[in-house]
Motif scaffolding. Structure first.
Motif, mmCIF file in Angstrom:
data_model
loop_
_atom_site.group_PDB
_atom_site.id
_atom_site.type_symbol
_atom_site.label_atom_id
_atom_site.label_comp_id
_atom_site.label_asym_id
_atom_site.label_seq_id
_atom_site.Cartn_x
_atom_site.Cartn_y
_atom_site.Cartn_z
ATOM 1 N N ILE A 115 -0.236 -53.351 -73.420
ATOM 2 C CA ILE A 115 -0.763 -53.261 -72.060
ATOM 3 C C ILE A 115 -2.261 -53.057 -72.184
ATOM 4 O O ILE A 115 -2.733 -51.941 -72.427
ATOM 5 N N PRO A 116 -3.051 -54.125 -72.044
ATOM 6 C CA PRO A 116 -4.507 -54.048 -72.202
ATOM 7 C C PRO A 116 -5.233 -54.155 -70.861
ATOM 8 O O PRO A 116 -4.619 -54.411 -69.814
ATOM 9 N N ASN A 117 -6.541 -53.975 -70.911
ATOM 10 C CA ASN A 117 -7.381 -54.308 -69.760
ATOM 11 C C ASN A 117 -7.600 -55.819 -69.710
ATOM 12 O O ASN A 117 -7.686 -56.482 -70.749
ATOM 13 N N LYS A 118 -7.724 -56.342 -68.517
ATOM 14 C CA LYS A 118 -7.938 -57.783 -68.380
ATOM 15 C C LYS A 118 -9.238 -58.219 -69.054
ATOM 16 O O LYS A 118 -9.293 -59.306 -69.654
ATOM 17 N N TYR A 132 -0.190 -48.950 -75.147
ATOM 18 C CA TYR A 132 -1.259 -48.983 -74.154
ATOM 19 C C TYR A 132 -2.599 -48.973 -74.875
ATOM 20 O O TYR A 132 -2.808 -48.212 -75.823
ATOM 21 N N MET A 133 -3.502 -49.836 -74.427
ATOM 22 C CA MET A 133 -4.833 -49.917 -75.035
ATOM 23 C C MET A 133 -5.858 -50.222 -73.954
ATOM 24 O O MET A 133 -6.438 -51.307 -73.896
ATOM 25 N N THR A 134 -6.049 -49.252 -73.074
ATOM 26 C CA THR A 134 -6.908 -49.434 -71.907
ATOM 27 C C THR A 134 -8.152 -48.541 -71.924
ATOM 28 O O THR A 134 -8.935 -48.559 -70.963
ATOM 29 N N LYS A 135 -8.337 -47.779 -73.004
ATOM 30 C CA LYS A 135 -9.473 -46.855 -73.043
ATOM 31 C C LYS A 135 -10.668 -47.421 -73.792
ATOM 32 O O LYS A 135 -11.813 -47.183 -73.406
ATOM 33 N N SER A 136 -10.403 -48.149 -74.878
ATOM 34 C CA SER A 136 -11.516 -48.679 -75.664
ATOM 35 C C SER A 136 -11.018 -49.780 -76.585
ATOM 36 O O SER A 136 -9.812 -49.927 -76.817
ATOM 37 N N LYS A 137 -11.939 -50.552 -77.115
ATOM 38 C CA LYS A 137 -11.579 -51.595 -78.073
ATOM 39 C C LYS A 137 -11.059 -50.999 -79.382
ATOM 40 O O LYS A 137 -10.350 -51.678 -80.138
ATOM 41 N N THR A 138 -11.392 -49.752 -79.639
ATOM 42 C CA THR A 138 -10.875 -49.099 -80.835
ATOM 43 C C THR A 138 -9.352 -49.042 -80.812
ATOM 44 O O THR A 138 -8.692 -49.209 -81.847
ATOM 45 N N GLU A 139 -8.779 -48.837 -79.640
ATOM 46 C CA GLU A 139 -7.319 -48.829 -79.517
ATOM 47 C C GLU A 139 -6.742 -50.195 -79.877
ATOM 48 O O GLU A 139 -5.664 -50.287 -80.490
ATOM 49 N N ILE A 140 -7.443 -51.240 -79.515
ATOM 50 C CA ILE A 140 -7.001 -52.598 -79.854
ATOM 51 C C ILE A 140 -7.072 -52.805 -81.360
ATOM 52 O O ILE A 140 -6.116 -53.297 -81.990
ATOM 53 N N ASP A 141 -8.204 -52.419 -81.948
ATOM 54 C CA ASP A 141 -8.365 -52.554 -83.399
ATOM 55 C C ASP A 141 -7.270 -51.792 -84.133
ATOM 56 O O ASP A 141 -6.667 -52.309 -85.087
ATOM 57 N N ASN A 142 -6.999 -50.579 -83.692
ATOM 58 C CA ASN A 142 -5.987 -49.750 -84.347
ATOM 59 C C ASN A 142 -4.596 -50.358 -84.226
ATOM 60 O O ASN A 142 -3.791 -50.282 -85.170
#
Length: 283
Positions: A134-137, A108-118
């Protein structure tokens, strides 16, 4: 012509093999059942979430009993903060059991772009080329750029009618079809059916963007449908296999068993045996 009874009989034979252990010939490296399916380009795996109540050693022992060789890695077995030494030790443990970790997630990566980077850094360090997420649209364009930069495919998981973001395959495909080709789907066929959709038809329609499949069956094509053993639900698995072959699917079909997650082996083994029986019967 093969009947449903024949499919079930073949599936039960597969269960017996999984539960009693395989002969020495099957135990030798390279002799996995899934490496001997003729021209099939897909392989059977396990979605790591099936083992949420078990440590890695117990999970690998269950996979060995079923002779399933591919695992989608969950972070409760290999945390995102793992060091390079811990990742190396993890892969060595998998290799000792004849298992390959082919992807990571769902993450899950819906809190910030940092979660995506990580997540992308994690996948790179783990050495896999697929993230189930599971990202934000609103972050999809950003993720597409990451996927291109890292050359790692990103598969969005659908979670059925309760999921307001991605209930079914169509809801994902419509968002990624014009993005980088590394953006696609982790196709949960059971949740897709629970949302009133057609898993076989959607596999045909969207196969070019389906990078991973969570292989399961459900008791009903409604929100109230529950996960069940592969041969006992409303999805026609023989027809699904035919479509896998027709479209040339070359990813993993990973069993995700949620019926009894504190004691999943019997259900997973039955499902693995049934799937192999279908493959044999329709070869």
């Amino acid at each position: 012509m093969e009947t449903r009874k024949t499919f079930i009989q073949k599936g039960l034979l597969g269960v017996s093999a999984a539960m009693m252990g395989f002969s020495e010939a099957w135990a030798r490296p390279g002799n996995s059942l899934d490496s001997m399916r003729g021209d099939d380009r897909f392989a059977l795996g396990i979605a790591g979430y099936s083992f949420v109540h078990f440590g890695l050693d117990e999970s690998l022992a269950m996979m060995k009993r079923m002779d399933v060789r591919y695992l989608c890695i969950k972070d409760f077995h290999l945390p995102l903060t793992s060091t390079d030494a811990e990742i190396k030790a993890f892969h060595e443990k998998l290799a000792a059991s004849g298992v390959t970790g082919y992807a990571v997630g769902p993450i899950y990566m819906t809190k910030s772009k940092t979660e995506i980077d990580n997540a992308f850094e994690y996948a790179k360090r783990v050495g896999v080329k697929l993230i189930v997420g599971i990202p934000n649209k609103e972050d999809l364009a950003y993720i597409a750029d990451k996927a291109k930069a890292y050359d790692i495919r990103y598969a969005i998981h659908n979670h059925g009618p309760e999921d307001k973001l991605y209930p079914n395959a169509t809801s994902i495909f419509d968002l990624v079809k014009n993005l980088d080709e590394r953006m696609g789907l982790c196709f949960d066929m059971g949740h897709n059916m629970r949302d009133g959709q057609d898993p076989i038809g959607d596999l045909k329609r969207y196969h070019r963007r389906i990078f991973d499949i969570h292989l399961k069956n459900v008791t009903a094509a409604t929100k109230d449908g529950k996960t069940c053993e592969l041969g006992r639900g409303v999805i026609n698995i023989p027809e699904f296999v035919k479509m896998l072959r027709k479209v040339g699917y070359d990813g993993k079909c990973s069993l995700e068993f949620e019926k009894d997650m504190k004691d999943p082996l019997a259900g997973l083994a039955e499902s693995a045996g049934y799937f192999r029986g279908v493959l044999d019967a329709s070869a």
